[in-house]
Design a protein around this motif. Structure first.
Motif, mmCIF file in Angstrom:
data_model
loop_
_atom_site.group_PDB
_atom_site.id
_atom_site.type_symbol
_atom_site.label_atom_id
_atom_site.label_comp_id
_atom_site.label_asym_id
_atom_site.label_seq_id
_atom_site.Cartn_x
_atom_site.Cartn_y
_atom_site.Cartn_z
ATOM 1 N N ASP A 89 -6.709 1.009 -3.731
ATOM 2 C CA ASP A 89 -6.209 2.369 -3.579
ATOM 3 C C ASP A 89 -5.583 2.855 -4.882
ATOM 4 N N ARG A 90 -5.053 4.057 -4.844
ATOM 5 C CA ARG A 90 -4.520 4.671 -6.067
ATOM 6 C C ARG A 90 -3.298 3.944 -6.593
ATOM 7 N N ASP A 91 -2.647 3.134 -5.760
ATOM 8 C CA ASP A 91 -1.475 2.369 -6.200
ATOM 9 C C ASP A 91 -1.852 1.016 -6.780
ATOM 10 N N GLY A 92 -3.186 0.734 -6.858
ATOM 11 C CA GLY A 92 -3.629 -0.538 -7.401
ATOM 12 C C GLY A 92 -3.593 -1.675 -6.404
ATOM 13 N N LEU A 93 -3.404 -1.366 -5.120
ATOM 14 C CA LEU A 93 -3.358 -2.402 -4.082
ATOM 15 C C LEU A 93 -4.703 -2.475 -3.378
ATOM 16 N N PHE A 94 -5.089 -3.698 -2.983
ATOM 17 C CA PHE A 94 -6.347 -3.846 -2.265
ATOM 18 C C PHE A 94 -6.253 -3.185 -0.895
ATOM 19 N N ALA A 95 -7.278 -2.351 -0.585
ATOM 20 C CA ALA A 95 -7.341 -1.668 0.703
ATOM 21 C C ALA A 95 -8.503 -2.168 1.550
ATOM 22 N N PHE A 96 -9.414 -2.939 0.960
ATOM 23 C CA PHE A 96 -10.540 -3.508 1.702
ATOM 24 C C PHE A 96 -10.920 -4.831 1.060
ATOM 25 N N TRP A 97 -11.236 -5.831 1.894
ATOM 26 C CA TRP A 97 -11.501 -7.209 1.427
ATOM 27 C C TRP A 97 -12.459 -7.826 2.427
ATOM 28 N N ASN A 98 -13.767 -7.892 2.089
ATOM 29 C CA ASN A 98 -14.739 -8.295 3.112
ATOM 30 C C ASN A 98 -14.810 -9.820 3.271
ATOM 31 N N HIS A 99 -15.673 -10.250 4.209
ATOM 32 C CA HIS A 99 -15.730 -11.677 4.566
ATOM 33 C C HIS A 99 -16.163 -12.542 3.380
ATOM 34 N N GLN A 106 -5.725 -10.566 5.461
ATOM 35 C CA GLN A 106 -4.302 -10.393 5.801
ATOM 36 C C GLN A 106 -3.413 -10.768 4.617
ATOM 37 N N GLU A 107 -3.848 -11.752 3.817
ATOM 38 C CA GLU A 107 -3.061 -12.183 2.666
ATOM 39 C C GLU A 107 -3.223 -11.237 1.477
ATOM 40 N N VAL A 108 -4.325 -10.487 1.444
ATOM 41 C CA VAL A 108 -4.644 -9.689 0.259
ATOM 42 C C VAL A 108 -4.241 -8.229 0.398
ATOM 43 N N LEU A 109 -4.564 -7.603 1.542
ATOM 44 C CA LEU A 109 -4.391 -6.160 1.680
ATOM 45 C C LEU A 109 -2.923 -5.762 1.528
ATOM 46 N N GLY A 110 -2.692 -4.861 0.580
ATOM 47 C CA GLY A 110 -1.343 -4.354 0.357
ATOM 48 C C GLY A 110 -0.429 -5.304 -0.382
ATOM 49 N N ASN A 111 -0.917 -6.460 -0.816
ATOM 50 C CA ASN A 111 -0.093 -7.467 -1.491
ATOM 51 C C ASN A 111 -0.082 -7.181 -2.994
ATOM 52 N N ALA A 112 1.086 -6.827 -3.534
ATOM 53 C CA ALA A 112 1.187 -6.459 -4.945
ATOM 54 C C ALA A 112 1.031 -7.668 -5.869
ATOM 55 N N ASN A 113 1.174 -8.881 -5.349
ATOM 56 C CA ASN A 113 1.124 -10.081 -6.195
ATOM 57 C C ASN A 113 -0.246 -10.737 -6.250
ATOM 58 N N VAL A 114 -1.144 -10.317 -5.376
ATOM 59 C CA VAL A 114 -2.406 -11.057 -5.241
ATOM 60 C C VAL A 114 -3.268 -10.943 -6.496
ATOM 61 N N PHE A 115 -3.156 -9.834 -7.224
ATOM 62 C CA PHE A 115 -3.961 -9.670 -8.427
ATOM 63 C C PHE A 115 -3.609 -10.732 -9.466
ATOM 64 N N SER A 133 -16.379 4.501 -8.566
ATOM 65 C CA SER A 133 -15.384 5.359 -7.934
ATOM 66 C C SER A 133 -15.964 5.948 -6.663
ATOM 67 N N LEU A 134 -15.326 5.660 -5.544
ATOM 68 C CA LEU A 134 -15.821 6.137 -4.249
ATOM 69 C C LEU A 134 -14.646 6.650 -3.417
ATOM 70 N N THR A 135 -13.943 7.627 -3.902
ATOM 71 C CA THR A 135 -12.766 8.119 -3.187
ATOM 72 C C THR A 135 -13.147 8.592 -1.801
ATOM 73 N N TYR A 136 -12.474 8.067 -0.781
ATOM 74 C CA TYR A 136 -12.768 8.455 0.594
ATOM 75 C C TYR A 136 -11.618 9.327 1.103
ATOM 76 N N PRO A 137 -11.889 10.400 1.775
ATOM 77 C CA PRO A 137 -10.845 11.386 2.064
ATOM 78 C C PRO A 137 -9.771 10.951 3.033
ATOM 79 N N VAL A 138 -9.968 9.895 3.830
ATOM 80 C CA VAL A 138 -8.943 9.527 4.803
ATOM 81 C C VAL A 138 -8.003 8.468 4.258
ATOM 82 N N ASP A 139 -8.567 7.326 3.860
ATOM 83 C CA ASP A 139 -7.720 6.213 3.439
ATOM 84 C C ASP A 139 -7.246 6.304 2.003
ATOM 85 N N GLY A 140 -7.847 7.182 1.197
ATOM 86 C CA GLY A 140 -7.423 7.300 -0.183
ATOM 87 C C GLY A 140 -7.871 6.141 -1.046
ATOM 88 N N TRP A 141 -8.958 5.454 -0.659
ATOM 89 C CA TRP A 141 -9.454 4.366 -1.489
ATOM 90 C C TRP A 141 -9.961 4.964 -2.792
#
Length: 609
Positions: free
Chosen positions: A40-50, A61-70, A117-125
């Motif tokens: 997302d625009r804050d540099g946090l992972f918003a999607f992480w597939n199998h 669960q460990e990655v999404l929204g985690n500021a330290n994972v990068f 770049s694939l900005t999606y209007p709902v989630d802000g990815w």
């Protein structure tokens, strides 16, 4: 779910449709055999597939929204910088970069990433990244390059100790082994190290190693030479690893070791010994690559002086997974490996004596090949993608590297081409782009594509070139969903999409921008021509067959037409069409209303989401 400021909960039906489309896109991307992530625009992972979970060991669960994972994935500042650059410079075209990431278990993986770049209007990815785990492929390529370099050094009569030292350094680097050594059997029962490398090498000492009698000091190197069999041990559970050696600095943090005998003409000449930090380092693929290297080292000890360059290449490359082609300077094929036959369908006998033009697809222009030949005849390596044709006529895409090989006089004598089939990767990339720019249900262009093309028509209109926009809304469509179910409603939407495509010219753009809202862009048409097209659409829409058993009001279409001239931006054109559509609905539905001048927004529905 985030709501942009221009949206309110008055638009719940539109949001529900959009969310359903996003859910379908998530499901498709989750099942792809490549790594797919979104930031997302804050540099946090918003999607992480199998596949991301499988390769890295980190769950979503460990990655999404985690500021330290990068930082966990990229502890190396250089690799982190490369990945950050990919994220910061994304665009509509794919941009590739290869990085090394660290998994949850501490292993290092090589991943080839593409960003878009694939900005999606709902989630802000904000940006997507598509990755392919190239760890095994990269190792294969590096081993292939190592074998080729060893062949070259042998042909130049470089001393064997120098070659063996080079092999040990490269093997330690490619596989990240702690210690690699090549030991040669001596007549007095000792083992002489002709090459040693790795982080633990400075502390290693070969004085203890003997092969003639079983001993702790001889370890697995001596045992491999004495028995002529592969010796494999793990430090924690196998006492034969050598307690005295393990307690010295060279053996610290060693998890597992393997020693492979170097054999030529039935005689054991020495051993290649490898020590790794991880107990599970020697998986079957790794052992197979090390065994292939062992065969080459054995040949270097016994046959180097008598082998020609092509014979050396054949021995080294026959088992390589990628297609390898060796040609003369004039381009005539002299040798191909079995992988070439698997990829192209041509046997070695069918290919030798011909040129690579037998694979020509006809999709590349003459200047493309002129530039290729100019590069390799100048002695430089050429790299690029080529679309070729198999023996059965099917097309495939290969990632190709062509390297000139010089003879003893420094003249270019041969070319070695290494080809990797990337057809599936290209198909997946194209699928990702298509999903990002098309409606999953009808496969029509989505709002993003409509707005991009409408911006182009606005610019053309300012230069005096006429165009029109048709905004179509289905009358009573909600009744179908309520009475016959959403599956029937989806089938009806697909039927309407086909009706609209058939009702306009082949070059006109038909897109779906909402639940039951469609747009048609008519380039080069005035108001009267646009009205005629809209009335044709209404007429055909009224005749669309409805679901079996449906007992509700008739479903048709109302159309608002806006002439593009006079507008300064796409949103203004959509606002005018929206006002015209409102009037058409007010007049009793199934109508067409044309506005040839800009109108103020009726409800703000066309503000950019």
């Amino acid at each position: 779910m985030k709501l942009p400021e221009s949206l309110s909960f008055d638009h719940v039906p539109e949001l529900q449709t959009l969310w359903a489309e996003l859910s379908e896109l998530r499901l498709v991307l989750n099942g792809l055999p490549v790594l797919v992530s979104a930031v997302d625009r804050d540099g946090l992972f918003a999607f992480w597939n199998h596949e991301c979970e499988r390769v890295t060991g980190y769950t979503s669960q460990e990655v999404l929204g985690n500021a330290n994972v990068f930082h966990l994935l990229y502890p190396d500042p250089l690799q982190r910088a490369r990945m950050s650059e990919l994220r910061q410079h994304h665009g509509r075209a794919f941009r590739n970069v290869e990085t090394e990431l660290t998994t949850k278990h501490g292993t290092v993986k090589t991943v080839s990433w593409s960003s878009l770049s694939l900005t999606y209007p709902v989630d802000g990815w904000d940006a997507w990244a598509v990755g392919v785990d190239r760890t095994e492929a990269r190792r294969n390529e590096e081993v292939l390059a190592l074998l080729a370099e060893v062949n070259s050094r042998l042909l130049q009569r470089e001393p064997l100790d120098s070659i063996h030292s080079f092999i040990c350094h490269r093997v330690a680097g490619i596989f990240r082994f702690a210690l690699v050594s090549i030991g040669q059997r001596q007549a007095d029962g000792t083992v002489r190290l002709s090459g040693i490398a790795g982080p633990n090498a400075p502390c290693a000492n070969a004085q203890e190693v003997r092969w003639d009698v079983p001993s702790t000091e001889g370890g697995i190197t001596g045992a491999a030479i004495r028995t002529g069999t592969v010796q494999r041990v793990e430090a924690e559970r196998d006492s034969s690893f050598g307690l005295s050696w393990r307690n010295r600095d060279a053996g610290r943090e060693i998890g597992a070791s393997i020693a492979l005998p170097l054999t030529a003409r039935g005689t054991v000449l020495g051993a290649l010994t490898v020590h790794a930090r991880r107990a599970d380092a020697f998986d079957p693929r790794t052992v197979d690559l090390v065994r292939r290297l062992t065969q080459q080292v054995s040949l270097s000890l016994d046959h180097a002086a008598g082998l020609t360059e092509i014979e050396l290449q054949s021995l080294a490359l026959d088992g390589v997974r990628h297609s390898v082609v060796i040609t003369a300077r004039d381009g005539l094929i002299e040798w191909v490996n079995p992988a070439f036959t698997t990829l192209t369908g041509y046997t070695r006998e069918e290919a030798v004596g011909r040129t690579p033009a037998l694979l020509k697809s006809g999709l590349h222009s003459p200047p493309f090949f002129e530039e290729l030949w100019k590069t390799i005849l100048a002695g430089r390596t050429w790299e690029g993608e080529v679309t070729n044709r198999r023996k059965d006529g099917s097309l495939y895409v290969e990632d190709q590297t062509i390297t000139p090989v010089r003879d003893g006089k420094g003249e270019i004598a041969h070319f070695v081409a290494v080809k990797r089939d990337v057809t599936e990767r290209k198909r997946i990339e194209e699928t990702i782009v298509h999903l990002a720019r098309h409606d999953p249900l009808t496969d029509l262009p989505n709002r993003r594509v409509v707005e991009e093309n409408l911006a182009r028509l606005v610019a053309r209109a300012e230069r005096g070139l006429p165009s029109s926009l048709l905004l179509i809304d289905l009358d009573n469509f909600k009744e179908v969903n309520d009475r016959s179910g959403h599956a029937a409603g989806d089938d009806l939407l697909r039927a309407f999409a086909q009706i609209f495509l058939d009702a306009v010219r082949p070059g006109d753009l038909v897109g779906r921008i909402g639940g039951d809202e469609f747009v048609v862009l008519l380039e080069g048409t005035n108001a009267e021509e646009a009205r005629a097209a809209a009335e044709r659409i209404c007429e055909r829409a009224a005749a669309v067959p409805l679901p079996e058993g449906y007992d509700g009001p008739r479903v048709g279409a109302s159309v608002g037409v806006a002439v593009v001239s006079g507008h300064h931006d796409p949103l203004g054109v959509l606002a005018t069409a929206d006002a015209a559509l409102y009037d058409a609905k007010a007049e009793g539905k199934g109508r067409v209303v044309v506005r040839d001048k800009p109108a103020p927004p009726r409800s703000g529905a066309w503000k950019k989401k």
